[in-house]
Design a protein around this motif. Structure first.
Motif, PDB file in Angstrom:
ATOM      1  N   PHE A 155      16.443   6.156   1.019  1.00  0.00           N
ATOM      2  CA  PHE A 155      16.417   6.846  -0.269  1.00  0.00           C
ATOM      3  C   PHE A 155      17.178   5.985  -1.273  1.00  0.00           C
ATOM      4  CE2 PHE A 155      16.191  10.046   3.041  1.00  0.00           C
ATOM      5  CZ  PHE A 155      15.156  10.858   2.626  1.00  0.00           C
ATOM      6  N   THR A 157      18.679   6.025  -5.558  1.00  0.00           N
ATOM      7  CA  THR A 157      18.960   6.864  -6.721  1.00  0.00           C
ATOM      8  C   THR A 157      18.787   6.037  -7.986  1.00  0.00           C
ATOM      9  OG1 THR A 157      20.569   8.042  -5.381  1.00  0.00           O
ATOM     10  CG2 THR A 157      20.676   8.398  -7.756  1.00  0.00           C
ATOM     11  N   SER A 158      18.091   6.609  -8.935  1.00  0.00           N
ATOM     12  CA  SER A 158      17.864   5.897 -10.202  1.00  0.00           C
ATOM     13  C   SER A 158      19.123   5.982 -11.061  1.00  0.00           C
ATOM     14  CB  SER A 158      16.674   6.514 -10.944  1.00  0.00           C
ATOM     15  OG  SER A 158      16.979   7.830 -11.340  1.00  0.00           O
ATOM     16  N   ARG A 162      18.402  10.529 -10.377  1.00  0.00           N
ATOM     17  CA  ARG A 162      17.267  11.105  -9.657  1.00  0.00           C
ATOM     18  C   ARG A 162      17.067  10.373  -8.327  1.00  0.00           C
ATOM     19  NH1 ARG A 162      12.718  10.483 -13.286  1.00  0.00           N
ATOM     20  NH2 ARG A 162      12.171   8.861 -11.819  1.00  0.00           N
ATOM     21  N   ARG A 163      17.011  11.146  -7.209  1.00  0.00           N
ATOM     22  CA  ARG A 163      16.823  10.559  -5.887  1.00  0.00           C
ATOM     23  C   ARG A 163      15.335  10.461  -5.566  1.00  0.00           C
ATOM     24  NH1 ARG A 163      20.488  13.554  -1.692  1.00  0.00           N
ATOM     25  NH2 ARG A 163      20.041  15.027  -3.321  1.00  0.00           N
ATOM     26  N   SER A 164      14.941   9.377  -4.858  1.00  0.00           N
ATOM     27  CA  SER A 164      13.549   9.231  -4.437  1.00  0.00           C
ATOM     28  C   SER A 164      13.507   8.548  -3.064  1.00  0.00           C
ATOM     29  CB  SER A 164      12.744   8.445  -5.469  1.00  0.00           C
ATOM     30  OG  SER A 164      13.295   7.159  -5.638  1.00  0.00           O
ATOM     31  N   GLN A 169      14.357   2.418  -6.317  1.00  0.00           N
ATOM     32  CA  GLN A 169      15.328   2.628  -7.388  1.00  0.00           C
ATOM     33  C   GLN A 169      16.596   1.792  -7.224  1.00  0.00           C
ATOM     34  OE1 GLN A 169      14.522   4.489 -10.040  1.00  0.00           O
ATOM     35  NE2 GLN A 169      12.548   4.843  -9.035  1.00  0.00           N
TER      36      GLN A 169
END
Length: 190
Positions: A155, A157-158, A162-164, A169
């Motif tokens: 994962f 984080t931007s 925001r986590r993706s 990111q």
């Protein structure tokens, strides 16, 4: 003795009673009178020429017919014949006391070539490279599920928090410091 004879006749009557429910008496009489002797002569003269592996199965308590003697006779006459006696079974043995498939598979001959194939197979010298289709099938049906459950998940984080899923990111080195948190993968396939 008279009692033994009475027991044999009673047991035969029970067996013929089962037949009577399925075959009318006139059909049995016609077959025995017109077909039995001719059929026996034709078949008997050919038995010693049979090269087919044969398993003759009889009940050891058959009171209707001399099954044991007939089994022994066939083993003597037929070149590739084996007899099997079913313990505590009478004339009607193809019921829940006998697993016919198992009897055939465990017979001393190998009707389907399964034991021969197993005995001659060498896993080192006989190994063949699997086809692309077989490899894909193994991945899809065996590996993919385990990989999904046991492989690491990444994962990122931007900048706006925001986590993706994935590492898309993660900032490149020119954007400043980066914190990478990882977990050791016990049982991971990767």
């Amino acid at each position: 003795t008279a009692q033994e004879l009475r027991d044999v006749v009673t047991s035969m009557a029970d067996g013929f009673g089962i037949l009577a429910d399925r075959l009318p008496a006139e059909v049995i009489e016609h077959r025995v009178t017109n077909w039995l002797n001719v059929g026996s002569l034709v078949v008997h003269s050919r038995l010693e020429k049979l090269q087919v592996p044969t398993l003759v199965i009889g009940g050891d308590e058959d009171n209707m017919l001399p099954t044991k003697e007939e089994c022994d006779r066939l083993v003597e006459i037929m070149p590739n014949c084996t007899a099997m006696s079913v313990k505590d079974a009478g004339h009607f043995i193809l019921d829940d006391r006998l697993n016919l498939t198992e009897a055939i598979m465990e017979a001393p001959f190998d009707p389907f070539g399964l034991r021969r194939a197993r005995e001659n197979y060498n896993p080192i010298t006989d190994w063949k490279t699997p086809t692309d289709e077989a490899i894909q099938e193994a991945i899809d049906n065996r590996v993919k599920g385990l990989r999904d459950v046991l492989s690491p998940k990444f994962f990122s984080t931007s900048a706006d928090g925001r986590r993706s899923v994935g590492l898309g990111q993660v900032p490149n080195s020119s954007e400043g410091p980066m914190l990478f948190v990882a977990n050791h993968q016990l049982l991971g396939l990767d």
